[in-house]
Design a protein around this motif. Structure first.
Motif, PDB file in Angstrom:
ATOM      1  N   LYS A 287       4.464  -7.494  -5.746  1.00  0.00           N
ATOM      2  CA  LYS A 287       3.833  -6.844  -6.907  1.00  0.00           C
ATOM      3  C   LYS A 287       2.423  -6.385  -6.573  1.00  0.00           C
ATOM      4  N   ALA A 288       1.678  -7.226  -5.834  1.00  0.00           N
ATOM      5  CA  ALA A 288       0.286  -6.894  -5.521  1.00  0.00           C
ATOM      6  C   ALA A 288       0.222  -5.671  -4.613  1.00  0.00           C
ATOM      7  N   LEU A 289       1.071  -5.664  -3.566  1.00  0.00           N
ATOM      8  CA  LEU A 289       1.039  -4.532  -2.639  1.00  0.00           C
ATOM      9  C   LEU A 289       1.499  -3.254  -3.339  1.00  0.00           C
ATOM     10  N   ALA A 290       2.563  -3.346  -4.117  1.00  0.00           N
ATOM     11  CA  ALA A 290       3.065  -2.170  -4.838  1.00  0.00           C
ATOM     12  C   ALA A 290       1.987  -1.618  -5.767  1.00  0.00           C
ATOM     13  N   ARG A 291       1.328  -2.508  -6.482  1.00  0.00           N
ATOM     14  CA  ARG A 291       0.281  -2.069  -7.414  1.00  0.00           C
ATOM     15  C   ARG A 291      -0.846  -1.367  -6.665  1.00  0.00           C
ATOM     16  N   CYS A 292      -1.195  -1.885  -5.517  1.00  0.00           N
ATOM     17  CA  CYS A 292      -2.251  -1.277  -4.710  1.00  0.00           C
ATOM     18  C   CYS A 292      -1.860   0.141  -4.304  1.00  0.00           C
ATOM     19  N   LEU A 293      -0.619   0.300  -3.866  1.00  0.00           N
ATOM     20  CA  LEU A 293      -0.150   1.609  -3.415  1.00  0.00           C
ATOM     21  C   LEU A 293      -0.050   2.609  -4.567  1.00  0.00           C
ATOM     22  N   ILE A 294       0.163   2.077  -5.786  1.00  0.00           N
ATOM     23  CA  ILE A 294       0.287   2.939  -6.962  1.00  0.00           C
ATOM     24  C   ILE A 294      -1.085   3.300  -7.528  1.00  0.00           C
ATOM     25  N   VAL A 295      -1.933   2.280  -7.670  1.00  0.00           N
ATOM     26  CA  VAL A 295      -3.245   2.501  -8.298  1.00  0.00           C
ATOM     27  C   VAL A 295      -4.207   3.204  -7.353  1.00  0.00           C
ATOM     28  N   TYR A 296      -4.069   2.933  -6.053  1.00  0.00           N
ATOM     29  CA  TYR A 296      -4.927   3.573  -5.052  1.00  0.00           C
ATOM     30  C   TYR A 296      -4.047   4.292  -4.042  1.00  0.00           C
ATOM     31  N   PRO A 297      -3.496   5.429  -4.424  1.00  0.00           N
ATOM     32  CA  PRO A 297      -2.437   6.059  -3.625  1.00  0.00           C
ATOM     33  C   PRO A 297      -2.826   6.381  -2.187  1.00  0.00           C
ATOM     34  N   TRP A 298      -4.130   6.527  -1.910  1.00  0.00           N
ATOM     35  CA  TRP A 298      -4.514   6.836  -0.540  1.00  0.00           C
ATOM     36  C   TRP A 298      -4.190   5.689   0.407  1.00  0.00           C
ATOM     37  N   THR A 299      -3.978   4.495  -0.136  1.00  0.00           N
ATOM     38  CA  THR A 299      -3.618   3.363   0.730  1.00  0.00           C
ATOM     39  C   THR A 299      -2.225   3.547   1.325  1.00  0.00           C
ATOM     40  N   GLN A 300      -1.452   4.482   0.779  1.00  0.00           N
ATOM     41  CA  GLN A 300      -0.108   4.731   1.299  1.00  0.00           C
ATOM     42  C   GLN A 300      -0.149   5.291   2.718  1.00  0.00           C
ATOM     43  N   ARG A 301      -1.324   5.713   3.154  1.00  0.00           N
ATOM     44  CA  ARG A 301      -1.423   6.316   4.484  1.00  0.00           C
ATOM     45  C   ARG A 301      -0.992   5.366   5.588  1.00  0.00           C
ATOM     46  N   TYR A 302      -1.068   4.070   5.298  1.00  0.00           N
ATOM     47  CA  TYR A 302      -0.724   3.085   6.319  1.00  0.00           C
ATOM     48  C   TYR A 302       0.755   2.710   6.313  1.00  0.00           C
ATOM     49  N   PHE A 303       1.506   3.333   5.403  1.00  0.00           N
ATOM     50  CA  PHE A 303       2.889   2.906   5.224  1.00  0.00           C
ATOM     51  C   PHE A 303       3.858   4.068   5.423  1.00  0.00           C
ATOM     52  N   GLY A 304       3.510   4.933   6.347  1.00  0.00           N
ATOM     53  CA  GLY A 304       4.333   6.116   6.616  1.00  0.00           C
ATOM     54  C   GLY A 304       5.764   5.790   6.976  1.00  0.00           C
ATOM     55  N   GLY A 305       5.949   4.674   7.672  1.00  0.00           N
ATOM     56  CA  GLY A 305       7.296   4.337   8.128  1.00  0.00           C
ATOM     57  C   GLY A 305       8.058   3.424   7.195  1.00  0.00           C
ATOM     58  N   PHE A 306       7.577   3.322   5.960  1.00  0.00           N
ATOM     59  CA  PHE A 306       8.163   2.332   5.051  1.00  0.00           C
ATOM     60  C   PHE A 306       9.152   2.908   4.055  1.00  0.00           C
ATOM     61  N   GLY A 307       9.595   4.136   4.302  1.00  0.00           N
ATOM     62  CA  GLY A 307      10.635   4.675   3.428  1.00  0.00           C
ATOM     63  C   GLY A 307      10.056   5.375   2.211  1.00  0.00           C
ATOM     64  N   ASN A 308      10.805   5.320   1.105  1.00  0.00           N
ATOM     65  CA  ASN A 308      10.501   6.093  -0.088  1.00  0.00           C
ATOM     66  C   ASN A 308       9.323   5.528  -0.883  1.00  0.00           C
ATOM     67  N   LEU A 309       8.184   6.293  -0.842  1.00  0.00           N
ATOM     68  CA  LEU A 309       7.020   5.902  -1.654  1.00  0.00           C
ATOM     69  C   LEU A 309       6.696   7.028  -2.623  1.00  0.00           C
ATOM     70  N   TYR A 310       7.721   7.761  -3.003  1.00  0.00           N
ATOM     71  CA  TYR A 310       7.503   9.030  -3.703  1.00  0.00           C
ATOM     72  C   TYR A 310       6.853   8.889  -5.072  1.00  0.00           C
ATOM     73  N   ASN A 311       7.238   7.841  -5.781  1.00  0.00           N
ATOM     74  CA  ASN A 311       6.614   7.618  -7.082  1.00  0.00           C
ATOM     75  C   ASN A 311       6.553   6.112  -7.353  1.00  0.00           C
ATOM     76  N   ALA A 312       5.950   5.754  -8.483  1.00  0.00           N
ATOM     77  CA  ALA A 312       5.717   4.338  -8.788  1.00  0.00           C
ATOM     78  C   ALA A 312       7.021   3.539  -8.777  1.00  0.00           C
ATOM     79  N   ASP A 313       8.072   4.098  -9.394  1.00  0.00           N
ATOM     80  CA  ASP A 313       9.348   3.365  -9.438  1.00  0.00           C
ATOM     81  C   ASP A 313       9.903   3.129  -8.038  1.00  0.00           C
ATOM     82  N   ALA A 314       9.781   4.165  -7.197  1.00  0.00           N
ATOM     83  CA  ALA A 314      10.295   4.033  -5.824  1.00  0.00           C
ATOM     84  C   ALA A 314       9.524   2.955  -5.072  1.00  0.00           C
TER      85      ALA A 314
END
Lengths: 143, 148
Positions: free
Chosen positions: B27-54
């Motif tokens: 929950k904590a990591l997902a929330r971070c990726l949703i609330v601060y979307p630029w943090t997704q830059r480190y998770f390129g190989g982690f599959g579908n990060l297209y939207n909050a539900d994903a």
């Protein structure tokens, strides 16, 4: 990081839920800020009692939260809507703007506790974006 | 060296003892990726990060969230020397993962929000929140120490 229509809707929707517990939100947020970030006490040295839940803290908590509601009403033009508040903070209170972020974090923690079901990641995002814009608008007149 | 009072140690241990790592971590990591979307830059190989539900449904993110929380165990077990305990981890984040250390602070904030969400205002008191914040700032600082 402009607020989209979706963000604004999420903020307004959540604000209406908050209104039923305004006093609690304000008191908890301010109480926590003063304890968790003691440097913020420097702005309230003239209060007789800075303890969590004390009368000055509770009264002022309400003032803070009403400010947030006022901002939500002016969400379409925060910069102009909050000019007077900005002047107050810039020329009278002279609160270092770094403290706006501290206050915001404490408020988010309190909202998570009081609204565990409603404070979803999506709502958290919208509220955080909104409050960041409020902080920017408050800092507008600083220099 | 960081000084911990007895009550601070107790607060921090209490929080960890109530944590369901498999729930809070994701929950904590997902929330971070949703609330601060630029943090997704480190998770390129982690599959579908297209939207909050994903993001919230992503099993790789969930596994990583749990892993991160277990990593904090080591800080808990070595509270008197978090700095050295995390030396290699800090190097890893700097040299291999190239994570901007400000992200540690963002994740720490999201973790606090998620943990708070599981408690009432009477349980997660201001004093407990202060101790928890102190712990997280030490962790964040230790993780950033080996950057150069």
């Amino acid at each position: 990081m402009t607020l989209s229509a979706k963000d604004k809707a999420a903020v307004k929707g959540f604000m209406s839920k908050m209104k039923s517990r305004s006093e609690e939100i304000g008191a908890e947020t301010l109480s926590r800020m003063l304890v968790v970030y003691p440097q913020t006490k420097s702005y309230f040295a003239h209060w007789p009692d800075l303890a969590p839940g004390s009368a000055p803290v509770r009264e002022h908590g309400v003032i803070f939260i009403n400010g947030v509601y006022e901002a939500a009403d002016k969400i379409d033009d925060l910069k102009n809507g909050l000019l007077t508040l900005s002047e107050l903070h810039a020329f009278m209170l002279r609160v270092d703007p770094v403290n706006f972020k501290i206050f915001i974090h404490c408020m988010l923690v309190v909202l998570a506790m009081l609204f565990p079901e409603d404070f979803t990641p999506q709502v958290h995002l919208a509220v955080d974006k909104f409050l960041a814009q409020v902080a920017l608008a408050l800092a507008e007149k600083y220099r | 060296m960081v000084e911990w009072t007895d009550s601070e140690r107790e607060y921090i241990n209490t929080i960890f003892s109530t944590l369901d790592y498999d729930d809070i971590g994701p929950k904590a990591l997902a929330r971070c990726l949703i609330v601060y979307p630029w943090t997704q830059r480190y998770f390129g190989g982690f599959g579908n990060l297209y939207n909050a539900d994903a993001i919230m449904a992503n099993p790789m993110i969930a596994a990583h969230g749990t892993k991160i929380l277990h990593g904090m165990d080591r800080a808990l077990k070595n509270m008197d020397d978090i700095k050295n305990t995390y030396a290699t981890l800090s190097e890893l984040h700097s040299e291999k993962l190239h994570v901007d250390p400000d992200n540690f602070r963002l994740l720490a904030d999201c973790l606090t929000v998620v943990i708070a969400g599981k408690m009432t205002v009477k349980e997660f008191t201001p004093d407990m929140q202060a101790a928890w914040r102190k712990f997280l700032s030490v962790v964040v600082s230790a993780l950033g120490r080996q950057y150069h």
